[in-house]
Design a protein around this motif. Structure first.
Motif, short mmCIF file in Angstrom:
data_model
loop_
_atom_site.label_atom_id
_atom_site.label_comp_id
_atom_site.label_asym_id
_atom_site.label_seq_id
_atom_site.Cartn_x
_atom_site.Cartn_y
_atom_site.Cartn_z
N THR A 272 0.83 -1.20 0.00
CA THR A 272 0.00 0.00 0.00
C THR A 272 0.87 1.25 0.00
O THR A 272 2.00 1.22 0.47
CB THR A 272 -0.94 0.00 1.23
OG1 THR A 272 -1.78 1.13 1.15
CG2 THR A 272 -0.18 0.02 2.53
N SER A 273 0.34 2.33 -0.51
CA SER A 273 1.02 3.62 -0.49
C SER A 273 0.52 4.41 0.72
O SER A 273 -0.65 4.75 0.78
CB SER A 273 0.75 4.39 -1.78
OG SER A 273 1.28 3.71 -2.88
N LEU A 274 1.41 4.63 1.66
CA LEU A 274 1.07 5.39 2.87
C LEU A 274 2.17 6.42 3.13
O LEU A 274 3.36 6.09 3.06
CB LEU A 274 0.97 4.46 4.08
CG LEU A 274 -0.18 3.48 4.12
CD1 LEU A 274 -0.01 2.51 5.29
CD2 LEU A 274 -1.51 4.20 4.24
N ALA A 275 1.76 7.62 3.44
CA ALA A 275 2.71 8.67 3.79
C ALA A 275 3.27 8.39 5.18
O ALA A 275 2.70 7.63 5.96
CB ALA A 275 2.02 10.03 3.76
N SER A 276 4.38 9.00 5.49
CA SER A 276 4.94 8.88 6.84
C SER A 276 3.94 9.46 7.83
O SER A 276 3.28 10.45 7.55
CB SER A 276 6.26 9.64 6.94
OG SER A 276 7.21 9.06 6.08
N GLY A 277 3.84 8.81 8.99
CA GLY A 277 2.90 9.29 10.00
C GLY A 277 2.44 8.16 10.89
O GLY A 277 2.97 7.05 10.84
N THR A 278 1.44 8.44 11.71
CA THR A 278 0.92 7.46 12.65
C THR A 278 -0.47 7.04 12.20
O THR A 278 -1.30 7.89 11.85
CB THR A 278 0.89 8.04 14.07
OG1 THR A 278 2.22 8.42 14.43
CG2 THR A 278 0.38 7.03 15.06
N TYR A 279 -0.71 5.76 12.24
CA TYR A 279 -1.98 5.19 11.80
C TYR A 279 -2.49 4.21 12.86
O TYR A 279 -1.73 3.71 13.67
CB TYR A 279 -1.81 4.43 10.48
CG TYR A 279 -1.34 5.29 9.35
CD1 TYR A 279 -2.24 5.93 8.52
CD2 TYR A 279 0.03 5.47 9.10
CE1 TYR A 279 -1.82 6.73 7.47
CE2 TYR A 279 0.46 6.27 8.06
CZ TYR A 279 -0.46 6.89 7.24
OH TYR A 279 -0.04 7.69 6.21
N GLU A 280 -3.78 3.93 12.79
CA GLU A 280 -4.36 2.84 13.55
C GLU A 280 -4.77 1.78 12.54
O GLU A 280 -5.36 2.11 11.51
CB GLU A 280 -5.61 3.30 14.32
CG GLU A 280 -5.32 4.05 15.58
CD GLU A 280 -6.59 4.34 16.38
OE1 GLU A 280 -7.71 4.18 15.84
OE2 GLU A 280 -6.44 4.74 17.53
#
Length: 136
Positions: A89-97
């Motif tokens: 998946t393409s996800l930007a840097s950061g915090t996710y749940e």
């Protein structure tokens, strides 16, 4: 602007005018492609601990800081899941749940397990152990 034979040339008849929409669309596509610096990441969920053999469906929902679902993927298994599940998946840097829903052959899905996921610029492959969500 006078053309041959004293006729005035219409700008709509110019060869470039016919190509202009295509050129604008191509430029926009290249700009968007170059402008999206969101890296593709590989999330590997190692299914650890007891209880996975009864699970037939696992759903992953990745939510951003605002609670919006940015990625959703459902995996189904005929005879229990493998040792790990991989998502690209393409996800930007950061915090996710990451909300993990598991369902057996029959009955409702179990309450979700929520995993916190923090991604830095250098994180391309992320491996995590995942225990089966507890039953009701």
């Amino acid at each position: 602007m006078e053309g041959e034979g004293g006729q005035r040339r219409n700008w709509r008849q110019h060869p470039l005018a016919k190509r202009l929409p295509f050129l604008l669309l191509a430029a926009l596509g290249i700009w968007l492609w170059k402008g999206s610096n969101v890296p593709e990441r590989e999330l590997v969920w190692r299914l650890v601990g007891p209880g996975w053999s009864e699970i037939r469906t696992v759903e992953f929902q990745v939510k951003d800081a605002d609670g919006e679902v940015v990625k959703r993927q459902v995996h189904s298994f005929q005879a229990g899941p493998p040792d790990s599940v991989t998502e690209k998946t393409s996800l930007a840097s950061g915090t996710y749940e990451v909300w993990v829903f598991a369902r057996g052959e029959s009955g409702p899905s179990r309450p979700p397990r929520v995993e916190r996921l923090t991604l830095g610029d250098e994180d391309v492959r992320i491996e995590r152990g995942l225990r089966v969500p507890e039953g009701r």
